[in-house]
Write an enzyme that holds these catalytic residues in place. Structure first.
Site, PDB file in Angstrom:
ATOM      1  N   ASP A 103      12.939  -6.527  -0.711  1.00 41.46           N
ATOM      2  CA  ASP A 103      13.334  -5.477  -0.036  1.00 41.46           C
ATOM      3  C   ASP A 103      13.052  -4.010  -0.479  1.00 41.46           C
ATOM      4  O   ASP A 103      12.907  -3.839  -1.724  1.00 41.46           O
ATOM      5  CB  ASP A 103      14.656  -5.633   0.461  1.00 41.46           C
ATOM      6  CG  ASP A 103      15.662  -5.586  -0.616  1.00 41.46           C
ATOM      7  OD1 ASP A 103      15.356  -5.847  -1.795  1.00 41.46           O
ATOM      8  OD2 ASP A 103      16.824  -4.756  -0.455  1.00 41.46           O
ATOM      9  N   GLU A 167      18.382  -6.877  -2.486  1.00 37.11           N
ATOM     10  CA  GLU A 167      18.887  -6.065  -3.504  1.00 37.11           C
ATOM     11  C   GLU A 167      19.371  -4.589  -3.418  1.00 37.11           C
ATOM     12  O   GLU A 167      20.497  -4.159  -3.946  1.00 37.11           O
ATOM     13  CB  GLU A 167      17.747  -6.021  -4.740  1.00 37.11           C
ATOM     14  CG  GLU A 167      18.153  -5.621  -6.050  1.00 37.11           C
ATOM     15  CD  GLU A 167      18.312  -4.005  -6.266  1.00 37.11           C
ATOM     16  OE1 GLU A 167      18.772  -3.511  -7.296  1.00 37.11           O
ATOM     17  OE2 GLU A 167      17.621  -3.089  -5.669  1.00 37.11           O
TER      18      GLU A 167
HETATM   19 ZN   LIG Z   1      14.930  -1.845  -6.978  1.00 39.51          ZN
END
Ligand SMILES: [Zn+2]
Length: 462
Positions: A103, A167
């Site tokens: 992401d 994340e």
């Molecule tokens: Zn990162």
């Protein structure tokens, strides 16, 4: 995440020192993979329905094909992570994880010179959101896994590539989900991930950061109370917005005492400063003044690495333009050093507020303590040797990541996790720092080639 600490004198040394064949077909494949990952726009705004990492997981699955065993995990609709494994020959041998995320944070087109989701290759660099955080590493790790798998390589211990979703928010649909639900599929003895491998230069030899620790995170909401009233009669009013402005000012100007931690000592020692400068950087009374005298962005890094930081980031309040507000909320991002507790964060905020303290309540939104891994482990020695074979003479300098990465979840489950890669000094340190979650994010092809070589050789040497 944002960059950790670095120091810089000259540009271009790493790129020149390193021998890399940019015309290899594998380099072109890595570039094309990175471009595809960027163009998939897996933008994570923190909402459950955001991210759509399924797109990047599927691109990776297609890229890896049948060269390695792959498995996908859907934590929620669209929130897919991919895990690829090359099984080792010795179940007792330590396993190695290559941990990536798929992401990215949002990008505002207006600030960019190129389309943030175009993945354009311009003058030897790939542009786009995620080019350094961290789709670059995701692409390099996948390329190394494919080569290892395609050549029939059999490691001693398992090699596991984890391309996690989510994340950039709280890892609820990524690393945390994987570790809680599928621990045996993703957990390894050692983990290498983002947050390190940035060029540092103080002295004649090339230096790259070796990230051994993440700062802790405390997200808080302060509520400032007043009394509602008509804005047309403000005399003597108890206006929560006016008080909130003072609260923000006090948080901003509050001075927290510096703390000299072991990882800071390790960084100062590893950088090879003159003895006098090193002594100044290790003294609470002089660390900031000495850091300010150094070139590069040492002062901001030194401040973040030696202080509990308290940063107001959002405010909301009021119900109408003609009404004196009763309540204003201020959201605060605090980052803790190793060993610092919730109590220390709260008491620093109380000190900052002074006599306003009774008028402010604190709600804890999210909290993670710091995590760190020991500096000297077998993986450190292997990474050092492999890196020196690629970039002769390189030193690895222990560093603290001032934000947080997925490494901390893996450390909580017992892994020894580090941030590393090989990044050349293709832009100035100030530009490099500004690219994290900022505009004009880009990575040079040379860094991609060097890092792909690093991951492949590391797997073969581990
Ligand atoms: Zn990162």
């Amino acid at each position: 995440m944002i960059p950790n600490i670095y120091y810089h004198r000259r540009r271009g040394d790493l790129g020149v020192l390193a021998e890399v064949e940019l015309s290899q077909p594998r380099v072109a494949e890595t570039v094309e993979l990175l471009q595809a990952l960027i163009r998939n726009r897996c933008v994570n705004t923190g909402e459950r329905s955001a991210g759509h990492e399924v797109r990047n997981a599927d691109v990776l699955a297609q890229f890896l094909g049948s060269t390695v065993d792959t498995q996908v995990y859907d934590a929620a609709p669209g929130r897919r992570s991919l895990v690829a494994r090359i099984e080792g020959s010795d179940p007792a041998a330590p396993s190695l994880g290559l941990l990536a995320h798929t992401d990215v944070v949002p990008a505002d087109d207006q600030d960019w010179l190129r389309d943030p989701f175009g993945g354009e290759l311009v003058d030897g660099a790939v542009w786009g959101r995620g080019a350094i955080d961290m789709l670059n590493m995701t692409a390099c790790m996948a390329a190394a896994m494919r080569t290892l798998g395609a050549t029939g390589f059999r490691p001693r211990g398992d090699i596991v590539f984890v391309a996690a979703a989510d994340e950039e928010a709280r890892a609820e649909f990524g690393a945390r989900y994987l570790l809680e639900r599928h621990r045996d599929d993703v957990l390894t003895d050692y983990v290498l991930t983002e947050g390190g491998g940035w060029p540092l230069t103080a002295g004649p030899r090339p230096k790259l950061s070796w990230a051994t620790a993440d700062k802790g995170t405390a997200w808080l909401r302060l509520r400032v109370r007043g009394r509602a009233g008509h804005a047309a009669m403000p005399y003597g009013a108890d206006n929560a917005l006016v008080k909130a402005a003072e609260v923000v000012r006090r948080l901003h100007t509050h001075r927290v005492s510096p703390v000299i931690s072991d990882v800071w000592r390790g960084w100062v020692a590893g950088m090879g400063f003159d003895a006098e400068v090193a002594a100044g950087l290790l003294d609470e009374r002089s660390v900031l003044s000495v850091a300010r005298e150094q070139t590069g962005d040492v002062a901001a890094a030194a401040h973040a690495c030696t202080h509990l930081t308290i940063t107001p980031t959002m405010a909301r309040g009021g119900v109408a333009i003609n009404a004196i507000p009763e309540c204003v909320e201020i959201d605060v991002d605090a980052r803790t050093l190793p060993g610092q507790t919730r109590g220390e964060v709260a008491s620093e905020i109380r000190n900052a507020l002074g006599e306003l303290d009774p008028e402010v309540t604190i709600e804890w939104l999210h909290e993670l303590s710091t995590t760190q891994s020991p500096l000297s482990t077998p993986v450190f020695d292997t990474v050092k040797d492999v890196t020196r074979a690629i970039v002769p003479g390189t030193e690895l300098v222990p560093s603290l990541i001032t934000a947080s990465t997925d490494a901390e979840y893996f450390r909580r489950h017992g892994a020894k996790a580090y941030g590393f890669s090989i990044t050349t000094d293709y832009v100035s340190p100030t530009e490099f720092a500004a690219m994290f979650h900022g505009p004009n994010e880009r990575i040079d092809v040379r860094s991609l080639a060097l890092s792909t070589t690093l991951w492949e050789r590391l797997a073969r040497s581990f």
